[in-house]
Scaffold this motif. Structure first.
Motif, mmCIF file in Angstrom:
data_model
loop_
_atom_site.group_PDB
_atom_site.id
_atom_site.type_symbol
_atom_site.label_atom_id
_atom_site.label_comp_id
_atom_site.label_asym_id
_atom_site.label_seq_id
_atom_site.Cartn_x
_atom_site.Cartn_y
_atom_site.Cartn_z
ATOM 1 N N LEU A 1 0.833 -1.207 0.000
ATOM 2 C CA LEU A 1 0.000 0.000 0.000
ATOM 3 C C LEU A 1 0.868 1.257 0.000
ATOM 4 O O LEU A 1 0.532 2.260 -0.654
ATOM 5 C CB LEU A 1 -0.918 0.006 1.216
ATOM 6 N N ASP A 2 1.981 1.201 0.706
ATOM 7 C CA ASP A 2 2.875 2.350 0.765
ATOM 8 C C ASP A 2 3.441 2.653 -0.620
ATOM 9 O O ASP A 2 3.592 3.812 -1.018
ATOM 10 C CB ASP A 2 4.001 2.071 1.753
ATOM 11 N N ALA A 3 3.736 1.592 -1.363
ATOM 12 C CA ALA A 3 4.262 1.769 -2.721
ATOM 13 C C ALA A 3 3.198 2.335 -3.657
ATOM 14 O O ALA A 3 3.499 3.165 -4.530
ATOM 15 C CB ALA A 3 4.786 0.443 -3.260
ATOM 16 N N LEU A 4 1.952 1.896 -3.462
ATOM 17 C CA LEU A 4 0.868 2.387 -4.321
ATOM 18 C C LEU A 4 0.529 3.861 -4.011
ATOM 19 O O LEU A 4 0.305 4.651 -4.905
ATOM 20 C CB LEU A 4 -0.392 1.535 -4.139
ATOM 21 N N GLY A 5 0.485 4.187 -2.728
ATOM 22 C CA GLY A 5 0.092 5.536 -2.327
ATOM 23 C C GLY A 5 -1.402 5.731 -2.447
ATOM 24 O O GLY A 5 -2.139 4.903 -2.996
ATOM 25 N N ALA A 6 -1.882 6.851 -1.935
ATOM 26 C CA ALA A 6 -3.304 7.147 -1.941
ATOM 27 C C ALA A 6 -3.866 7.219 -3.366
ATOM 28 O O ALA A 6 -4.962 6.749 -3.648
ATOM 29 C CB ALA A 6 -3.581 8.440 -1.202
ATOM 30 N N ASP A 7 -3.093 7.795 -4.276
ATOM 31 C CA ASP A 7 -3.576 7.933 -5.646
ATOM 32 C C ASP A 7 -3.669 6.582 -6.354
ATOM 33 O O ASP A 7 -4.579 6.321 -7.137
ATOM 34 C CB ASP A 7 -2.648 8.853 -6.449
ATOM 35 N N GLY A 8 -2.729 5.689 -6.016
ATOM 36 C CA GLY A 8 -2.764 4.372 -6.631
ATOM 37 C C GLY A 8 -3.903 3.517 -6.140
ATOM 38 O O GLY A 8 -4.488 2.731 -6.882
ATOM 39 N N VAL A 9 -4.252 3.665 -4.861
ATOM 40 C CA VAL A 9 -5.347 2.902 -4.292
ATOM 41 C C VAL A 9 -6.687 3.449 -4.754
ATOM 42 O O VAL A 9 -7.635 2.724 -5.008
ATOM 43 C CB VAL A 9 -5.276 2.918 -2.754
ATOM 44 N N GLY A 10 -6.779 4.758 -4.875
ATOM 45 C CA GLY A 10 -8.030 5.381 -5.283
ATOM 46 C C GLY A 10 -8.805 5.887 -4.081
ATOM 47 O O GLY A 10 -8.628 5.432 -2.970
ATOM 48 N N VAL A 11 -9.657 6.868 -4.305
ATOM 49 C CA VAL A 11 -10.439 7.482 -3.239
ATOM 50 C C VAL A 11 -11.562 6.545 -2.856
ATOM 51 O O VAL A 11 -12.292 6.037 -3.697
ATOM 52 C CB VAL A 11 -11.020 8.843 -3.702
ATOM 53 N N ARG A 12 -11.732 6.337 -1.545
ATOM 54 C CA ARG A 12 -12.833 5.501 -1.064
ATOM 55 C C ARG A 12 -14.080 6.350 -0.940
ATOM 56 O O ARG A 12 -14.026 7.464 -0.521
ATOM 57 C CB ARG A 12 -12.486 4.889 0.302
#
Length: 282
Positions: A271-282
């Protein structure tokens, strides 16, 4: 001194006690739950008339000795005793308003601490600051309005667009109990804070569950040493949860970590590698 809240708190705690809790015989003639008012008065070494007036919200402010006697008689815990003193007006409020300003050193720490999802929460359960890993684990708080970053509101009145309640937490019920207790305590510490009053009123009228828990008058939250999230990218992840009290701002620094080398640690790293933008807004 909040006479009505003080009376309600005393009555609630008295009704929860059993005679055997204080070394008294239960007897066959008890028609109501808990101890009698005169029994509490005897245990607290005060007059029955004065204790009755306290419960009815008609008594003057009790002295420190009287409060100490009541604490012992009702077998109050440390947090319950603190709450009693706040209601009685014998513990100073930190200020008229709760603080929403986070110390720069704490903000910097959030972004320097490795492999840890962290955020700062106000006394009213607003998320005030966070790091990228917290955004990836929970949600991209930067994409939300300040009102939508309130964890108590989200727990009891979730947004319609959310696809998971409270970030997929497995112990939402426990968090709701903790939120109610925290807001009750904050209301006693900041009785003149309009934002806390408005939030409590909104939740009491907007959520039957909040109203039910609020009437219980609980002020000692359960211990929450771990949290399990059901994350839509990494699946179920159980993390250690530590909430550190920042005394000067009456805030909490909440940290989620995982043992080194564990599956949860690998999920956090992903998750740290993906970051907030990679995970997407919940």
């Amino acid at each position: 001194m909040d006479k009505q809240e003080l009376g309600a708190f005393l009555r609630n705690r008295r009704e929860r006690l059993r005679p055997e809790d204080v070394g008294l015989p239960s007897g066959p003639r008890r028609r109501t739950p808990g101890l009698r008012r005169e029994e509490i008065a005897v245990l607290a070494h005060i007059s029955t008339e004065y204790y009755v007036r306290l419960e009815q919200g008609r008594a003057p402010r009790p002295s420190a000795d009287v409060l100490a006697g009541i604490v012992g008689a009702l077998r109050l815990t440390g947090p319950e005793s603190d709450h009693l003193h706040l209601l009685a007006g014998t513990a100073p409020n930190r200020s008229d308003l709760h603080s929403r300003q986070v110390r720069p050193s704490i903000t910097g720490l959030l972004h320097r601490i490795p492999s840890t999802a962290g955020f700062v929460m106000s006394a009213a359960f607003d998320v005030l600051a966070w790091n990228d890993l917290a955004a990836a684990l929970m949600e991209n708080f930067a994409a939300r309005t300040p009102d939508d970053r309130n964890l108590a509101r989200n727990a009891f009145m979730p947004r319609v667009s959310d696809d998971a309640t409270m970030y997929g937490l497995s112990d939402v019920a426990e968090f709701r109990q903790s939120a109610v207790m925290g807001l009750r305590s904050a209301s006693a510490r900041y009785p003149d804070d309009p934002s806390i009053r408005a939030l409590v009123d909104e939740l009491r009228f907007g959520s039957n569950e909040f109203a039910r828990l609020w009437e219980r008058n609980d002020v000692q939250p359960p211990s929450m040493l771990t949290k399990t999230f059901r994350h839509r990218v990494v699946g179920e992840i159980t993390l250690d949860c530590d909430a550190l009290h920042l005394v000067d701002g009456d805030q909490h620094l909440v940290l989620y970590t995982a043992p080194v080398g564990s599956a949860a640690a690998q999920s956090l790293a992903f998750l740290d590698a993906l970051g907030a933008d990679g995970v997407g807004v919940r």
